[in-house]
Design a protein around this motif. Sequence first.
Motif, PDB file in Angstrom:
ATOM      1  N   GLN A  34      31.429  31.402 -20.113  1.00  0.00           N
ATOM      2  CA  GLN A  34      31.716  32.110 -21.355  1.00  0.00           C
ATOM      3  C   GLN A  34      32.974  32.965 -21.258  1.00  0.00           C
ATOM      4  OE1 GLN A  34      30.427  31.854 -24.480  1.00  0.00           O
ATOM      5  NE2 GLN A  34      29.443  30.072 -23.543  1.00  0.00           N
ATOM      6  N   ARG A  35      33.220  33.541 -20.082  1.00  0.00           N
ATOM      7  CA  ARG A  35      34.442  34.327 -19.917  1.00  0.00           C
ATOM      8  C   ARG A  35      35.665  33.421 -19.861  1.00  0.00           C
ATOM      9  NH1 ARG A  35      36.508  38.967 -21.564  1.00  0.00           N
ATOM     10  NH2 ARG A  35      38.039  39.843 -20.120  1.00  0.00           N
ATOM     11  N   ARG A  36      35.528  32.291 -19.212  1.00  0.00           N
ATOM     12  CA  ARG A  36      36.629  31.321 -19.204  1.00  0.00           C
ATOM     13  C   ARG A  36      36.915  30.829 -20.618  1.00  0.00           C
ATOM     14  NH1 ARG A  36      34.584  27.036 -15.018  1.00  0.00           N
ATOM     15  NH2 ARG A  36      32.702  28.304 -14.846  1.00  0.00           N
ATOM     16  N   LEU A  37      35.849  30.606 -21.370  1.00  0.00           N
ATOM     17  CA  LEU A  37      36.011  30.151 -22.748  1.00  0.00           C
ATOM     18  C   LEU A  37      36.760  31.201 -23.571  1.00  0.00           C
ATOM     19  CD1 LEU A  37      35.313  27.891 -24.747  1.00  0.00           C
ATOM     20  CD2 LEU A  37      33.165  29.059 -25.212  1.00  0.00           C
ATOM     21  N   TYR A  38      36.459  32.465 -23.333  1.00  0.00           N
ATOM     22  CA  TYR A  38      37.169  33.539 -24.033  1.00  0.00           C
ATOM     23  C   TYR A  38      38.668  33.448 -23.751  1.00  0.00           C
ATOM     24  CZ  TYR A  38      39.269  38.108 -24.744  1.00  0.00           C
ATOM     25  OH  TYR A  38      40.129  39.118 -25.118  1.00  0.00           O
ATOM     26  N   TRP A  39      39.026  33.302 -22.474  1.00  0.00           N
ATOM     27  CA  TRP A  39      40.444  33.295 -22.121  1.00  0.00           C
ATOM     28  C   TRP A  39      41.151  32.026 -22.619  1.00  0.00           C
ATOM     29  CZ3 TRP A  39      43.008  37.384 -21.402  1.00  0.00           C
ATOM     30  CH2 TRP A  39      42.511  38.479 -20.700  1.00  0.00           C
ATOM     31  N   ILE A  40      40.450  30.893 -22.598  1.00  0.00           N
ATOM     32  CA  ILE A  40      41.053  29.654 -23.102  1.00  0.00           C
ATOM     33  C   ILE A  40      41.299  29.761 -24.603  1.00  0.00           C
ATOM     34  CG2 ILE A  40      40.529  27.224 -23.604  1.00  0.00           C
ATOM     35  CD1 ILE A  40      41.636  27.660 -20.831  1.00  0.00           C
ATOM     36  N   GLU A  41      40.352  30.328 -25.338  1.00  0.00           N
ATOM     37  CA  GLU A  41      40.550  30.515 -26.778  1.00  0.00           C
ATOM     38  C   GLU A  41      41.672  31.508 -27.051  1.00  0.00           C
ATOM     39  OE1 GLU A  41      36.618  31.669 -27.961  1.00  0.00           O
ATOM     40  OE2 GLU A  41      36.045  29.612 -28.493  1.00  0.00           O
ATOM     41  N   ARG A  42      41.830  32.457 -26.169  1.00  0.00           N
ATOM     42  CA  ARG A  42      42.824  33.516 -26.343  1.00  0.00           C
ATOM     43  C   ARG A  42      44.211  33.094 -25.875  1.00  0.00           C
ATOM     44  NH1 ARG A  42      44.749  37.055 -28.996  1.00  0.00           N
ATOM     45  NH2 ARG A  42      45.545  38.977 -28.117  1.00  0.00           N
ATOM     46  N   PHE A  43      44.288  32.123 -24.989  1.00  0.00           N
ATOM     47  CA  PHE A  43      45.531  31.811 -24.283  1.00  0.00           C
ATOM     48  C   PHE A  43      46.713  31.505 -25.215  1.00  0.00           C
ATOM     49  CE2 PHE A  43      48.240  29.081 -21.490  1.00  0.00           C
ATOM     50  CZ  PHE A  43      48.550  30.055 -20.554  1.00  0.00           C
ATOM     51  N   PRO A  44      46.578  30.635 -26.228  1.00  0.00           N
ATOM     52  CA  PRO A  44      47.740  30.374 -27.106  1.00  0.00           C
ATOM     53  C   PRO A  44      48.268  31.642 -27.777  1.00  0.00           C
ATOM     54  CG  PRO A  44      46.063  28.690 -27.419  1.00  0.00           C
ATOM     55  CD  PRO A  44      45.435  29.769 -26.591  1.00  0.00           C
ATOM     56  N   LEU A  45      47.369  32.532 -28.207  1.00  0.00           N
ATOM     57  CA  LEU A  45      47.813  33.783 -28.817  1.00  0.00           C
ATOM     58  C   LEU A  45      48.462  34.698 -27.778  1.00  0.00           C
ATOM     59  CD1 LEU A  45      44.938  34.711 -31.297  1.00  0.00           C
ATOM     60  CD2 LEU A  45      47.296  34.139 -31.850  1.00  0.00           C
ATOM     61  N   LEU A  46      47.945  34.645 -26.560  1.00  0.00           N
ATOM     62  CA  LEU A  46      48.518  35.444 -25.483  1.00  0.00           C
ATOM     63  C   LEU A  46      49.978  35.060 -25.252  1.00  0.00           C
ATOM     64  CD1 LEU A  46      47.824  37.559 -23.271  1.00  0.00           C
ATOM     65  CD2 LEU A  46      47.237  35.653 -21.792  1.00  0.00           C
ATOM     66  N   LEU A  47      50.278  33.783 -25.360  1.00  0.00           N
ATOM     67  CA  LEU A  47      51.655  33.327 -25.177  1.00  0.00           C
ATOM     68  C   LEU A  47      52.555  33.819 -26.304  1.00  0.00           C
ATOM     69  CD1 LEU A  47      51.112  29.619 -24.036  1.00  0.00           C
ATOM     70  CD2 LEU A  47      51.190  31.706 -22.656  1.00  0.00           C
ATOM     71  N   LYS A  48      51.996  33.949 -27.499  1.00  0.00           N
ATOM     72  CA  LYS A  48      52.796  34.437 -28.627  1.00  0.00           C
ATOM     73  C   LYS A  48      52.983  35.952 -28.566  1.00  0.00           C
ATOM     74  CE  LYS A  48      51.334  30.753 -31.806  1.00  0.00           C
ATOM     75  NZ  LYS A  48      50.583  30.434 -33.039  1.00  0.00           N
ATOM     76  N   GLU A  49      51.907  36.663 -28.258  1.00  0.00           N
ATOM     77  CA  GLU A  49      51.961  38.121 -28.283  1.00  0.00           C
ATOM     78  C   GLU A  49      52.605  38.711 -27.028  1.00  0.00           C
ATOM     79  OE1 GLU A  49      47.893  39.123 -28.856  1.00  0.00           O
ATOM     80  OE2 GLU A  49      47.851  38.408 -30.949  1.00  0.00           O
ATOM     81  N   GLN A  50      52.355  38.045 -25.883  1.00  0.00           N
ATOM     82  CA  GLN A  50      52.963  38.427 -24.596  1.00  0.00           C
ATOM     83  C   GLN A  50      52.704  39.898 -24.255  1.00  0.00           C
ATOM     84  OE1 GLN A  50      56.970  36.946 -24.065  1.00  0.00           O
ATOM     85  NE2 GLN A  50      56.494  35.009 -25.096  1.00  0.00           N
TER      86      GLN A  50
END
Length: 334
Positions: A51-67
């Motif tokens: 579930q924690r990995r799933l959180y980060w995978i869902e978040r990852f594309p936005l993380l690349l945009k927001e940096q």
Amino acid sequence: MDIETLLKNTSRSLYLSVQALPGNMRPAFGIAYLLCRYADTIADTSILPAQRRLYWIERFPLLLKEQNRQEISLLASEICGGSENPYEKELIKNLLPCLQVLNQVSAKQLPIIMDVVQAVCDGMKIDLNAFPEEHSAQIQAFQTPDDLQHYCRLMGGKPGLFWSRLICTTTKIDMPEKEFYELGQHIGDALQIVNILRDLPKDLRIGRCYFPAQDLAQHGLTAADLLIPENATRFEPVKRKWILWGVNNLKSAVRYFAQLPKCQPGGRAAVAWPVLWTADTLLKVWQTPDLLNPQKRVKIPRSNIYSTMLCTPPILISNLLFNKWLGGKLGKFN
């Protein structure tokens, strides 16, 4: 560590293809691969619950945009130590340098990169939602052939689409772009089914069976039966069905390659090499009777990789020679 070294260490065969690319494509292709590989490291780390990995995978594309540097540091700290691969450990620590390269790609190429990262993350969400935790001692299979084809499209076909769109940012092709993109996705599908076939024993032991339960049931098998190497003979028809599916998709490379300008030999080589290596790997899987053996991982020898590169120059100026070379390999499955 610089980006080129990260790329070289995380995938040597892909690194060879990247080096052949025209300079205006190389940074975008390289950084897209590294970002997808970073996401893969998140999805596969065993030190975080699913579930924690799933959180980060869902978040990852936005993380690349927001940096957001604080969030990037948090991610790295959570997955640090989750890989035994020393090169993946270096990649985990170097997301910020990767983002610096991402920020330098052209405005035309940036959305293409973000699209492929999103697609691959969607595929990894399937892994984390459809299959049990790695150490649960349970095993789950996809239910239908459509499930496997959809997964291959996300994890292979969409990268093939990315590759095709990237080519079209720098190169004029004769056929409609939509048709070119579809051919690229078929090639990517073939590359992904190769990965699934050769990683089968390893994936089974972490609870993942990508081969559909419907296909297995036709031959009196369940996913759990594939953990027994002696069942390889019964699994053979399923294996061959999906190899031939990969072969049929790989045939799209003939029309695809013909669109690549002969005045760009590097770009042609970067397409030809993975296609030819995929054909060789499919044949090796086809000829491997004990694919379920966890002690055996199908892999073409390094000498095969370098001999292909050595024999490449003639096909860079002749579509006919490429067609004959690839056709000769694919003809061995008849």
